[in-house]
Design an enzyme around this catalytic site. Structure first.
Site, short mmCIF file in Angstrom:
data_model
loop_
_atom_site.label_atom_id
_atom_site.label_comp_id
_atom_site.label_asym_id
_atom_site.label_seq_id
_atom_site.Cartn_x
_atom_site.Cartn_y
_atom_site.Cartn_z
N ASN A 682 0.83 -1.22 0.00
CA ASN A 682 0.00 0.00 0.00
C ASN A 682 0.85 1.25 0.00
O ASN A 682 0.54 2.24 -0.69
CB ASN A 682 -0.94 0.00 1.21
CG ASN A 682 -2.17 -0.86 0.96
OD1 ASN A 682 -2.55 -1.08 -0.19
ND2 ASN A 682 -2.78 -1.33 2.02
N HIS A 687 -3.42 3.16 -1.76
CA HIS A 687 -4.56 2.35 -1.30
C HIS A 687 -5.48 1.97 -2.44
O HIS A 687 -6.12 0.91 -2.40
CB HIS A 687 -5.35 3.13 -0.23
CG HIS A 687 -4.60 3.23 1.07
ND1 HIS A 687 -4.51 2.18 1.96
CD2 HIS A 687 -3.89 4.26 1.63
CE1 HIS A 687 -3.80 2.54 3.01
NE2 HIS A 687 -3.40 3.82 2.84
N ASP A 691 -6.60 -1.82 -3.09
CA ASP A 691 -7.95 -2.37 -3.25
C ASP A 691 -8.05 -3.22 -4.51
O ASP A 691 -8.69 -4.27 -4.53
CB ASP A 691 -8.97 -1.24 -3.31
CG ASP A 691 -9.11 -0.53 -1.97
OD1 ASP A 691 -8.67 -1.11 -0.94
OD2 ASP A 691 -9.67 0.59 -1.93
N GLU A 717 -6.16 -7.66 5.00
CA GLU A 717 -5.57 -8.51 3.99
C GLU A 717 -5.61 -9.99 4.39
O GLU A 717 -4.91 -10.82 3.81
CB GLU A 717 -4.12 -8.10 3.73
CG GLU A 717 -3.16 -8.33 4.91
CD GLU A 717 -3.12 -7.13 5.85
OE1 GLU A 717 -2.17 -7.02 6.63
OE2 GLU A 717 -4.05 -6.29 5.81
#
Length: 828
Positions: A682, A687, A691, A717
């Site tokens: 990330n 982010h 995703d 996760e």
């Protein structure tokens, strides 16, 4: 001795007989001729006037014992030439030689007188008698006809006697031979027959090689013995079967001898008589032992004596400890045996039931005769009433006798508009095509000319061959109710006009299940116009693919049991708002483009007397509401980002799967999956890319597991996979497949700046298999511990939780090992 030997013996005996006969005839003929010649010789010698000397006479007699004889030309010639010693000097004459022989004639010519003709026995003969220096020569001749006939006559008589003797001897010899040939096999057959007769049914072997009567007899004896074996086996089987039937019979059974004494009783009869041992009854008279009433026993004995048997003889039998019971006795008679077999059936309860039935029938008759409804029985064979209750006269105005004697009166009394329909319904029942129970309404014109309504409920009766036999029914006068219904119809017309304007879908059906109202809202839901629905009984058609009652139909029939199991419906229950109403929901795929969810409420419509005359059903379209609910449910149990089930759904499913695993002794495994260094991912890609990575990882995860496995996002996760029916080795294979599949996937990403890039991720996995009596918390904890063991081992690995809490990390790319000894399923 065989047939060929016997023929040979007969041939040999015949040849011996013929040879003997020939020798006997020849000797007899020679002896007879010799005697004749002796007489003839003495006559010739005496006629010749030359008697022989004493020594020559002795020689002559010696020669006469075997005279030389020659036959020919119908004559017999003989010549003697004898010396002083009696030796023959002149050989016998051969056929064709002159008489006397030339040598004799020459000797006679030189040394003595010639021969001369003589008359011997009335016939001419030639004779010469001359003494020669060496002896005496005598020559003579005779004729066969002189001595042959008497010789042949004597020979025939003697031959006949000899032949008869030889035939008798040969017959005796043949009898002895035949007897010798037959006696041994006959003795064997006799011994075998005696053995069989003594009870040994071992089949005797047929006489080998014999095709005569003895062979056939031995073969027949073999077949008879085999047949006897089968008959004895069948008799034993029948005896065993009878014994089983006798002992296992639910009815009492007994056997008596010719004097009526009991020789056998079964357990059922002992139980009827109140117990005891069977030996206590054996040898006793059946009448004295069984019958309570001596007079009844006497009648039983008389019937048995007169007929030889009794059939269902009613009697009262005594019990051992007092009391009695009613029974029916059946006793068979076998004229081939002195024993009798009897059955005893306890009919105490049946007789009580029969008496109760008679009383019930009497009560029923009183009720029927005084009932206000018409009760009838119509015979299809006679096409008339067999029975008609007294109320028929009160309802129709016609006397019962007239209606029974003349069925046409009944048909003429039917209203002209209903006559054909009633006749059609009854004809259908007569042909066996109608229902067993039926109902119809019709009108009758009374004898006074008034119109009355009747409601008939009938039952179709059939004979033992299932052919329609009769119709029994009740006809109730419903004239008052019909008048009320007519008033209701007029009043409901106003109601129907109101229903047409309602926004809710409404239909109304009458007592005959025909649609009487179908409003516009229902047209919109079903797509069926009102003019097609009203008047028909196809109200089911928009909702079901085949004929099926809707809720209003069941309400009309009062069929509460089938209401609860209405096809395609759920949550069907009595309505709390409408008395007698029912409500429920259902999905009907045939309505609309994609089906319609409906809420339905049906209730009865009653007349002033409280009778159900119609049923109304209201339907509300809940499709939008149910779709919204389904969407909300889906949102509550799934993860929006990955499309996988969420943690809440995971725990709800985990408890259910664990219970099934432990109940049915089936393995259950759990994978805990964590994306390695996802925080760093990330930080590197943002982010938004994170995703995207989670979403693409979820697709890889679903591809790598089985179709029956449950994939869930546990949080962040972390992911979990529930593996039903998978032991540890199979779960490790799935985990390795997930690990390798993720590592080989190139992720397609877009960062926060909108730039496209690619990257790879790895995952670490922990595997645990459910142990015996293990709870959810411990099960998840072991899988999580195995996951952290994989992380500590270097990530991108698969860890496993073994028995006793041991953790083991599987080498990257290594095939799964069978660790069943370290980790047992829930049943261990």
């Amino acid at each position: 001795m065989h047939g060929g030997s016997l023929v040979l013996a007969v041939v040999v005996a015949t040849l011996v007989l013929l040879s003997t006969q020939y020798l006997f005839a020849r000797g007899y003929l020679e002896a007879h001729v010799q005697g004749y010649l002796q007489d003839h010789l003495h006559q010739v010698v005496s006629l010749a006037g030359s008697p022989p000397a004493a020594d020559q006479a002795r020689a002559l007699r010696r020669a006469q014992a075997n005279p030389p004889v020659g036959l020919g030309e119908g004559r017999l010639a003989y010549t003697y030439g004898l010396d002083g010693e009696g030796r023959v000097l002149v050989p016998p004459r051969r056929p064709g030689q002159p008489l006397p022989p030339a040598a004799v004639r020459a000797g006679l010519a030189t040394s003595g007188p010639e021969g001369r003709r003589l008359i011997v026995q009335g016939r001419p003969a030639w004779a010469v008698a001359q003494r020669l220096p060496g002896g005496l020569v005598v020559v003579s001749q005779g004729f066969l006809s002189d001595y042959l006939p008497p010789a042949l006559s004597s020979l025939i008589k003697a031959s006949l006697l000899a032949t008869l003797g030889l035939v008798a001897l040969m017959t005796l010899l043949a009898v002895l031979l035949v007897r010798r040939r037959l006696s041994r096999p006959l003795r064997r057959l006799t011994a075998e027959a005696e053995r069989v007769a003594s009870g040994d049914l071992t089949p005797p072997l047929p006489l080998a090689g014999r095709s005569d009567e003895l062979g056939r007899l031995s073969l027949a004896l073999n077949h008879l013995t085999l047949a006897a074996q089968r008959m004895v086996g069948q008799a034993a089987a029948e005896q065993d079967r009878f014994q089983h039937l006798f002992n296992d019979s639910k009815d009492g059974a007994f056997i008596t001898d010719q004097y009526g004494r009991l020789v056998e009783v079964n357990e059922a009869l002992l139980e009827m008589l109140g117990g005891g041992e069977r030996e206590e009854y054996l040898g006793r008279d059946q009448v004295d032992e069984l019958f309570l009433d001596a007079e009844e026993g006497r009648l039983y004995r008389d019937s048995l004596t007169a007929q030889g048997y009794v059939q269902d003889f009613p009697a009262v039998l005594r019990r051992r400890e007092g009391g009695s019971f009613e029974a029916l006795l059946t006793v068979t008679h076998d004229p081939r045996s002195y024993t009798r077999f009897g059955l005893v059936r306890d009919v105490t309860r049946m007789r009580a039931a029969q008496r109760a039935l008679v009383e019930s029938e009497a009560r029923y008759r009183r009720l029927v005769d005084n009932a206000p409804d018409i009760i009838y029985r119509w015979s299809f064979e006679d096409n008339r009433f067999e029975y008609l209750s007294a109320s028929a006269h009160e309802v129709t105005g016609y006397s019962n006798q007239r209606l029974v004697d003349n069925p046409e009166v009944f048909w003429q009394a039917l209203h002209p508009e209903d006559r054909q329909r009633v006749a059609r319904n009854w004809t259908r029942l007569m042909r066996g095509r109608g229902p067993t129970v039926s109902q119809q309404e019709f009108r009758v014109i009374t004898a006074e000319g008034h119109t009355r309504w009747l409601m008939e409920r009938s039952i179709l009766l059939r004979d033992e061959l299932d052919h329609p036999l009769a119709l029994e029914g009740i006809a109730t006068d419903i004239t008052d109710r019909k008048l009320v219904e007519l008033e209701l119809v007029r009043g409901q017309q106003m109601v129907e006009q109101t229903l047409q304007g309602l926004p809710a879908a409404v239909m109304v059906i009458d007592r005959e299940h025909k649609v009487v109202h179908w409003n516009k809202a229902l047209e919109a839901i079903t797509g069926v116009p009102a003019d097609q629905a009203v008047g028909s009984n196809r109200q089911w058609h928009p909702f079901y693919p085949q004929a099926q009652p809707v809720l209003a139909d069941l309400i009309l029939d009062g069929d509460d049991e089938n209401i609860r199991h209405l096809p395609g419906a759920e949550n069907v229950k009595p309505s709390k708002l409408v008395e007698g109403g029912w409500e429920g929901e259902g999905f009907y795929p045939g309505l609309g483009e994609n089906g319609v969810h409906l809420y339905f409420l049906a209730a009865p419509i009653r007349d002033a007397g409280g009778r159900v005359v119609r049923a109304v059903e209201t339907l509300v379209d809940l499709t939008d509401k149910r779709n919204l609910e389904q969407e909300l449910i889906k949102m509550s149990v799934t993860d929006n980002l990955t499309g996988l089930y969420n943690q809440r759904f995971f725990y709800a499913s985990l408890g259910r799967e664990m219970e099934a695993s432990q109940r049915y002794d089936l393995p259950l495994s759990l994978l805990m999956v964590d994306i390695d260094l996802f925080k760093r991912f990330n930080d590197s890609f943002g982010h938004l890319a994170g995703d995207q990575a989670l979403s693409q990882f979820a697709e890889v995860l679903k591809r790598c597991v089985r179709g029956m496995d449950l994939c869930c996002r546990y949080g962040g996760e972390e992911f979990v996979v529930l593996l039903p029916h998978a032991a540890l080795p199979e779960a490790l294979k799935v985990a390795e497949r997930v690990r390798a599949g993720v590592a080989a996937t190139l992720l397609q990403l877009e960062n926060n700046d909108g730039q496209r890039t690619t990257s790879r991720i790895t995952v670490s996995l922990g595997v645990a298999t459910l142990g015996a009596k293990e709870d959810e918390q411990e099960f998840v904890r072991r899988a999580d511990a195995a996951l952290y063991a994989a992380k500590e081992g270097g990530r991108n690995l698969v860890g496993a939780s073994l028995a006793g809490g041991e953790l083991k990390v599987q080498p990257r790319g290594a095939p799964a090992q069978d660790n069943s000894r370290e980790q047992q399923p829930a049943s261990a």
